[in-house]
Design a protein around this motif. Sequence first.
Motif, PDB file in Angstrom:
ATOM      1  N   GLN A 248      10.890  61.059  50.095  1.00 29.86           N
ATOM      2  CA  GLN A 248       9.806  61.509  50.968  1.00 29.86           C
ATOM      3  C   GLN A 248       8.455  61.324  50.281  1.00 29.86           C
ATOM      4  N   PRO A 249       7.389  61.226  51.074  1.00 31.72           N
ATOM      5  CA  PRO A 249       6.049  61.105  50.480  1.00 31.72           C
ATOM      6  C   PRO A 249       5.693  62.347  49.660  1.00 31.72           C
ATOM      7  N   GLU A 250       4.823  62.159  48.674  1.00 29.76           N
ATOM      8  CA  GLU A 250       4.447  63.263  47.806  1.00 29.76           C
ATOM      9  C   GLU A 250       3.869  64.445  48.575  1.00 29.76           C
ATOM     10  N   MET A 251       3.032  64.180  49.579  1.00 26.32           N
ATOM     11  CA  MET A 251       2.418  65.283  50.320  1.00 26.32           C
ATOM     12  C   MET A 251       3.462  66.106  51.066  1.00 26.32           C
ATOM     13  N   TYR A 252       4.501  65.467  51.549  1.00 29.57           N
ATOM     14  CA  TYR A 252       5.583  66.203  52.204  1.00 29.57           C
ATOM     15  C   TYR A 252       6.241  67.146  51.193  1.00 29.57           C
ATOM     16  N   ILE A 253       6.498  66.643  50.002  1.00 26.22           N
ATOM     17  CA  ILE A 253       7.144  67.454  48.964  1.00 26.22           C
ATOM     18  C   ILE A 253       6.223  68.592  48.529  1.00 26.22           C
ATOM     19  N   VAL A 254       4.938  68.314  48.394  1.00 23.62           N
ATOM     20  CA  VAL A 254       3.983  69.373  48.049  1.00 23.62           C
ATOM     21  C   VAL A 254       3.975  70.439  49.142  1.00 23.62           C
ATOM     22  N   ASP A 255       3.987  70.027  50.397  1.00 22.15           N
ATOM     23  CA  ASP A 255       4.041  70.992  51.501  1.00 22.15           C
ATOM     24  C   ASP A 255       5.296  71.846  51.421  1.00 22.15           C
ATOM     25  N   GLU A 256       6.415  71.242  51.059  1.00 23.70           N
ATOM     26  CA  GLU A 256       7.654  72.009  50.880  1.00 23.70           C
ATOM     27  C   GLU A 256       7.514  73.036  49.751  1.00 23.70           C
ATOM     28  N   LEU A 257       6.872  72.625  48.668  1.00 24.30           N
ATOM     29  CA  LEU A 257       6.630  73.541  47.546  1.00 24.30           C
ATOM     30  C   LEU A 257       5.749  74.707  47.974  1.00 24.30           C
ATOM     31  N   VAL A 258       4.690  74.410  48.697  1.00 27.23           N
ATOM     32  CA  VAL A 258       3.775  75.458  49.160  1.00 27.23           C
ATOM     33  C   VAL A 258       4.503  76.422  50.081  1.00 27.23           C
ATOM     34  N   GLU A 259       5.326  75.908  50.975  1.00 21.63           N
ATOM     35  CA  GLU A 259       6.111  76.773  51.867  1.00 21.63           C
ATOM     36  C   GLU A 259       7.064  77.646  51.073  1.00 21.63           C
ATOM     37  N   GLU A 260       7.698  77.071  50.071  1.00 21.43           N
ATOM     38  CA  GLU A 260       8.598  77.851  49.219  1.00 21.43           C
ATOM     39  C   GLU A 260       7.841  78.983  48.531  1.00 21.43           C
ATOM     40  N   LEU A 261       6.662  78.684  48.016  1.00 16.28           N
ATOM     41  CA  LEU A 261       5.875  79.702  47.330  1.00 16.28           C
ATOM     42  C   LEU A 261       5.402  80.787  48.294  1.00 16.28           C
ATOM     43  N   LYS A 262       5.040  80.410  49.517  1.00 13.00           N
ATOM     44  CA  LYS A 262       4.647  81.392  50.527  1.00 13.00           C
ATOM     45  C   LYS A 262       5.826  82.302  50.855  1.00 13.00           C
ATOM     46  N   TYR A 263       6.990  81.714  51.014  1.00  6.16           N
ATOM     47  CA  TYR A 263       8.193  82.482  51.358  1.00  6.16           C
ATOM     48  C   TYR A 263       8.540  83.466  50.248  1.00  6.16           C
ATOM     49  N   GLU A 264       8.444  83.004  49.012  1.00  5.94           N
ATOM     50  CA  GLU A 264       8.751  83.868  47.868  1.00  5.94           C
ATOM     51  C   GLU A 264       7.730  84.989  47.713  1.00  5.94           C
ATOM     52  N   GLY A 265       6.489  84.700  48.087  1.00  4.65           N
ATOM     53  CA  GLY A 265       5.437  85.693  47.953  1.00  4.65           C
ATOM     54  C   GLY A 265       5.424  86.717  49.074  1.00  4.65           C
ATOM     55  N   ALA A 266       6.168  86.436  50.143  1.00  7.09           N
ATOM     56  CA  ALA A 266       6.154  87.332  51.304  1.00  7.09           C
ATOM     57  C   ALA A 266       7.009  88.558  51.089  1.00  7.09           C
TER      58      ALA A 266
END
Length: 71
Positions: A53-71
């Motif tokens: 996958q493109p890097e931005m897609y992977i970065v978006d996945e990382l950001v979503e993971e961090l949001k989920y963990e922070g919730a």
Amino acid sequence: MMMTDVLIWNKYSRIIKRLAEQLNLSDLQAISLFYKSRVYRVLSDKSSLLITQPEMYIVDELVEELKYEGA
């Protein structure tokens, strides 16, 4: 080291740099978050296609993971 390993490490570095820029983190903070993430574990799995996958897609996945963990 195989050429594919070099390409993967280069992709990791671009992902980390984009993550740092997007979240306004130091490179060291972004590296730490990346290597501790579920996304990294999936990327490391040779049977996973996430690496294609493109890097931005992977970065978006990382950001979503961090949001989920922070919730």
